[in-house]
Each structure stands twice: as structure tokens, then as C-alpha cells.
Scaffold this motif. Sequence first.
Motif, PDB file in Angstrom:
ATOM      1  N   GLY A 111       3.821  45.006  62.774  1.00  0.00           N
ATOM      2  CA  GLY A 111       2.575  45.185  63.509  1.00  0.00           C
ATOM      3  C   GLY A 111       2.453  46.709  64.034  1.00  0.00           C
ATOM      4  O   GLY A 111       3.422  47.647  64.651  1.00  0.00           O
ATOM      5  N   ALA A 112       1.300  47.205  63.987  1.00  0.00           N
ATOM      6  CA  ALA A 112       1.131  48.647  64.482  1.00  0.00           C
ATOM      7  C   ALA A 112       1.393  49.003  65.834  1.00  0.00           C
ATOM      8  O   ALA A 112       1.662  49.950  66.340  1.00  0.00           O
ATOM      9  N   LEU A 113       1.253  47.849  66.618  1.00  0.00           N
ATOM     10  CA  LEU A 113       1.514  47.999  68.097  1.00  0.00           C
ATOM     11  C   LEU A 113       3.046  47.924  68.278  1.00  0.00           C
ATOM     12  O   LEU A 113       3.508  47.815  69.721  1.00  0.00           O
ATOM     13  N   VAL A 163       8.209  57.494  51.143  1.00  0.00           N
ATOM     14  CA  VAL A 163       9.223  57.125  49.747  1.00  0.00           C
ATOM     15  C   VAL A 163       9.291  55.637  50.017  1.00  0.00           C
ATOM     16  O   VAL A 163       9.731  55.077  48.779  1.00  0.00           O
ATOM     17  N   TYR A 164       9.133  54.890  51.027  1.00  0.00           N
ATOM     18  CA  TYR A 164       9.196  53.432  50.707  1.00  0.00           C
ATOM     19  C   TYR A 164       7.916  52.859  50.435  1.00  0.00           C
ATOM     20  O   TYR A 164       7.480  51.786  50.241  1.00  0.00           O
ATOM     21  N   GLU A 165       6.769  53.622  49.913  1.00  0.00           N
ATOM     22  CA  GLU A 165       5.472  53.500  49.375  1.00  0.00           C
ATOM     23  C   GLU A 165       4.807  52.348  50.226  1.00  0.00           C
ATOM     24  O   GLU A 165       4.278  51.386  49.940  1.00  0.00           O
ATOM     25  N   ALA A 166       4.797  52.494  51.428  1.00  0.00           N
ATOM     26  CA  ALA A 166       4.054  51.546  52.414  1.00  0.00           C
ATOM     27  C   ALA A 166       2.553  51.804  52.488  1.00  0.00           C
ATOM     28  O   ALA A 166       1.808  52.857  51.713  1.00  0.00           O
ATOM     29  N   SER A 167       1.851  50.855  52.880  1.00  0.00           N
ATOM     30  CA  SER A 167       0.275  50.401  52.740  1.00  0.00           C
ATOM     31  C   SER A 167       0.169  50.252  54.178  1.00  0.00           C
ATOM     32  O   SER A 167       0.870  49.649  55.134  1.00  0.00           O
ATOM     33  N   LEU A 168      -1.302  50.786  54.423  1.00  0.00           N
ATOM     34  CA  LEU A 168      -1.674  50.594  55.836  1.00  0.00           C
ATOM     35  C   LEU A 168      -2.916  49.445  55.961  1.00  0.00           C
ATOM     36  O   LEU A 168      -3.672  49.516  55.128  1.00  0.00           O
ATOM     37  N   ARG A 169      -2.751  48.564  56.788  1.00  0.00           N
ATOM     38  CA  ARG A 169      -3.750  47.593  57.045  1.00  0.00           C
ATOM     39  C   ARG A 169      -4.681  47.890  58.260  1.00  0.00           C
ATOM     40  O   ARG A 169      -4.193  48.196  59.347  1.00  0.00           O
ATOM     41  N   TRP A 170      -5.968  47.825  58.027  1.00  0.00           N
ATOM     42  CA  TRP A 170      -6.780  48.335  59.160  1.00  0.00           C
ATOM     43  C   TRP A 170      -7.961  47.204  59.225  1.00  0.00           C
ATOM     44  O   TRP A 170      -8.311  46.632  58.626  1.00  0.00           O
ATOM     45  N   MET A 171      -8.473  47.279  60.789  1.00  0.00           N
ATOM     46  CA  MET A 171      -9.673  46.399  61.054  1.00  0.00           C
ATOM     47  C   MET A 171     -10.739  47.457  61.057  1.00  0.00           C
ATOM     48  O   MET A 171     -10.924  48.653  61.620  1.00  0.00           O
ATOM     49  N   THR A 172     -11.591  47.403  60.034  1.00  0.00           N
ATOM     50  CA  THR A 172     -12.695  48.328  59.812  1.00  0.00           C
ATOM     51  C   THR A 172     -14.060  47.759  60.561  1.00  0.00           C
ATOM     52  O   THR A 172     -13.793  46.688  60.933  1.00  0.00           O
ATOM     53  N   ASP A 173     -15.048  48.352  60.369  1.00  0.00           N
ATOM     54  CA  ASP A 173     -16.355  48.077  60.997  1.00  0.00           C
ATOM     55  C   ASP A 173     -16.970  46.840  60.161  1.00  0.00           C
ATOM     56  O   ASP A 173     -17.741  46.340  60.492  1.00  0.00           O
ATOM     57  N   LEU A 180      -5.555  50.473  63.130  1.00  0.00           N
ATOM     58  CA  LEU A 180      -4.576  50.189  62.154  1.00  0.00           C
ATOM     59  C   LEU A 180      -4.028  48.773  62.935  1.00  0.00           C
ATOM     60  O   LEU A 180      -3.663  48.921  63.956  1.00  0.00           O
ATOM     61  N   THR A 181      -3.821  47.782  62.103  1.00  0.00           N
ATOM     62  CA  THR A 181      -3.213  46.467  62.523  1.00  0.00           C
ATOM     63  C   THR A 181      -1.764  46.496  62.075  1.00  0.00           C
ATOM     64  O   THR A 181      -1.204  45.975  62.784  1.00  0.00           O
ATOM     65  N   GLU A 182      -1.555  46.713  60.812  1.00  0.00           N
ATOM     66  CA  GLU A 182      -0.127  46.398  60.344  1.00  0.00           C
ATOM     67  C   GLU A 182       0.374  47.567  59.340  1.00  0.00           C
ATOM     68  O   GLU A 182      -0.660  48.301  58.735  1.00  0.00           O
ATOM     69  N   ILE A 183       1.423  47.720  59.161  1.00  0.00           N
ATOM     70  CA  ILE A 183       2.043  48.560  58.155  1.00  0.00           C
ATOM     71  C   ILE A 183       2.863  47.823  57.208  1.00  0.00           C
ATOM     72  O   ILE A 183       3.679  46.878  57.705  1.00  0.00           O
ATOM     73  N   TRP A 184       2.514  47.731  55.868  1.00  0.00           N
ATOM     74  CA  TRP A 184       3.067  46.679  54.976  1.00  0.00           C
ATOM     75  C   TRP A 184       4.309  47.501  54.192  1.00  0.00           C
ATOM     76  O   TRP A 184       3.694  48.760  53.504  1.00  0.00           O
ATOM     77  N   ILE A 185       5.412  47.317  54.067  1.00  0.00           N
ATOM     78  CA  ILE A 185       6.488  47.874  53.262  1.00  0.00           C
ATOM     79  C   ILE A 185       7.079  46.868  52.289  1.00  0.00           C
ATOM     80  O   ILE A 185       7.461  45.978  52.355  1.00  0.00           O
ATOM     81  N   PRO A 186       6.639  47.458  50.706  1.00  0.00           N
ATOM     82  CA  PRO A 186       7.317  46.480  49.699  1.00  0.00           C
ATOM     83  C   PRO A 186       8.807  46.350  49.716  1.00  0.00           C
ATOM     84  O   PRO A 186       9.563  47.587  50.034  1.00  0.00           O
ATOM     85  N   LEU A 187       9.496  45.284  49.579  1.00  0.00           N
ATOM     86  CA  LEU A 187      10.686  45.125  49.428  1.00  0.00           C
ATOM     87  C   LEU A 187      11.453  45.820  48.289  1.00  0.00           C
ATOM     88  O   LEU A 187      10.742  45.709  47.310  1.00  0.00           O
TER      89      LEU A 187
END
Length: 302
Positions: free
Chosen positions: A79-81, A135-145, A171-178
Motif C-alpha cells: 500500500g502506498a501509505l 531493478v525489481y521491475e515494480a509497477s504503480l497502481r493509481w486512482m486516476t480521474d 498512488l494507491t499501491e506498489i506491485w512487485i513481481p515475485l
Amino acid sequence: MGIGPERIVYPELWQPESIEEARKIADHVAPHYQWAAGTTLLRTQWEMGTAPVPKHLISLAEIRELNACTAEEEGLCIGALMRLNACGAHERVLTHFPILSQAIDVISAPSIRNLATLGGNIVSGVGDSIPVLLVYEASLRWMTDTGLAETKLTDWLEEWRGGQRNADHFLTEIWIPLLEQKPEEGSHTVSFFRKIGRREAFTPALVTVAFQGTMNAQGEWSSLAMAAGGGSGTAMRLLETEQWIRQFSVSGLSLSELMKHVQDEFVTISDPFAADSYRKQAAAGLFASELWKSMRSARYSV
Ligand SMILES: Cc1cc2nc3c(=O)[nH]c(=O)nc-3n(C[C@H](O)[C@H](O)[C@H](O)COP(=O)(O)OP(=O)(O)OC[C@H]3O[C@@H](n4cnc5c(N)ncnc54)[C@H](O)[C@@H]3O)c2cc1C
């Protein structure tokens, strides 16, 4: 004539408890608002006068669902928070993404890390967690308009670099692939994060580097990612250097050539504290020395 402190104009504070409520408030007060999380960076910017105090401040700190770390089938969702201290000490982060914990441990001081969030560190555009997340190839999840959306961190950083990031999204979440669950027999993982600051503690970075790679039993790289950042420069993946390294087995890798490749590719900044040439050289030296140490401990000769 009176001498006194300048009048401080305080923003109107909003504290939504859900993602949807936050979005509604933003739509209501747009465009005169700013998102806030731990406010450790924001308050410093306001005090220094490097950013204006907004008319409305929407604090995301009360949104509980954004303050959790959850395992998904193929990755970890942070979670971004999440406060930096909690994130760095989280069992899943320590187990699966140890260099993220290492990077977090050297951000500012414990008192700041108790307030500061991972999301705020990323959205600042220059946080020390960014090279590791690259380097962990993270993605970002956003609440957009227009609803929820996901972007790769690399793509978002491109938007940041080009001054095109949309400050209305939060930004709501940061997702990191295992990483691969069952590494090949005889394979060896090399990962490190290093930060050079102007002094030992409590200081912004001059240079940060991150590396994540796996070698097979023959000393060939089966995966490899490297990133560098530091100062107020935007961190970047060093894709050309990665590609160059992949041509060689570990024992055939020239560290002096590696340093040249890093210095040619790494785009960074000059500021009153360090020239870009110093930052490039420092990053190159960090990669070379850390790889050399890792190779020796894995009993490969370089
Ligand atoms: C003394 C001191 C030392 C520091 N040392 C370091 C250091 O060593 N390394 C380092 O990386 N940083 C450092 N920082 C900077 C800062 O503390 C960190 O980057 C921190 O992680 C910011 O998180 P925050 O939650 O406090 O962000 P905030 O201050 O609340 O916000 C920072 C920015 O991100 C935006 N924002 C925050 N959360 C969101 C969200 N979820 N969605 C959209 N926008 C959002 C805000 O609008 C703002 O522009 C330091 C700061 C201080 C005051």
C-alpha cells in the motif's frame, strides 16, 4: 513598523477514509489541491519556500486499505501509505525483496521513517527506494480521474522526466513481481543496494545504485537488472550496460569496461554538491566493486 513572522496561510485539510472519498474531494476542490501522505517532504518544501502551500491539502493517511502489504499470486502488493519503517521491517519484504529493506533503512532517520511513506518516497520522483524498485521491475497502481490504472515504474519515471506526470492521480499501491520461485540448481543470486551521501547519516543521496541478477552454474546471467540515481536526478535503468554484460560469462567480464559503460549510459545531474562526472564515476565504481565482491564470495574469478 512591526517586525514579525510572515503570515502563514494554512491549507484547508481533508482527511478521506476511502479511495473513492478521496477522489470525490479532489474533483470537488480541483485544481487547487495537493495530495499528502507523511508530509515529511512537503513540510520541508514549504519551510524552504521551494513549493507553494496549496489551498487544499488532501491527506491520504486515514485510508486504511492503503496501509497494508498483501501477497498476491505472482507478486507483493504494498500500500502506498505504508510507513517506511513498517515497510522495511515487513517479513515479506525482508524475505522476497531484501534490498528494498536495505534502501529504506538508509532513508533519513528513524523519526522521519516512522512518518514517511513508500508512496511519498516514489511520487517525490527522487526517493532512494526508486532504483531498487526499478531493478525489481515494480509497477504503480493509481486512482486516476477515470478510475484505477496501472503503469510500470519505468514508464512513470519517463513521464516525470518529461514534466508530464499527472498530479491529479494518486498512488494507491506498489506491485512487485515475485522472483523465480525455484532457481536452477547451482545458480547464484547477486543483489545489492548502495548509497553515497554527503555525510554518513540523515542526508540526501549523491549517488544510489541497485543491482539484481541471477547466474546459472556456468556463470552466465539468466536475469540481470541494474539502476542508478541520486541527488535530484531521476533514477534510471541501465539497459544498455545490462545488455553488454549479458554477452559475457562472469569470468569473462572486464570491470574496467563495465565502468566505462556505466559512465557512458548513466544520465545524472550537476548541482552545488557534486558534478555529474563525479556521480557517474561513483556509480561506476560502486557497481564494479560490489560485483567484484559478490563474484569472489560466489568463487567466480573476475
Ligand atoms: C530531514 C529529511 C531527510 C530526508 N532524507 C531522505 C533520504 O535520505 N532519502 C530519501 O529518499 N528521502 C529523504 N527525505 C525525503 C522524504 O522524507 C521521503 O521521500 C519520504 O518518503 C516522503 O514520504 P511522505 O509520505 O512524507 O511524502 P509527503 O511529504 O507527504 O509527499 C511527498 C510528495 O509526494 C506526493 N504524494 C505523497 N503520497 C502520494 C500518493 N499516495 N499519491 C500521489 N502523490 C503523493 C505529495 O503530494 C508530495 O508531492 C528526507 C526528508 C527530510 C525532511
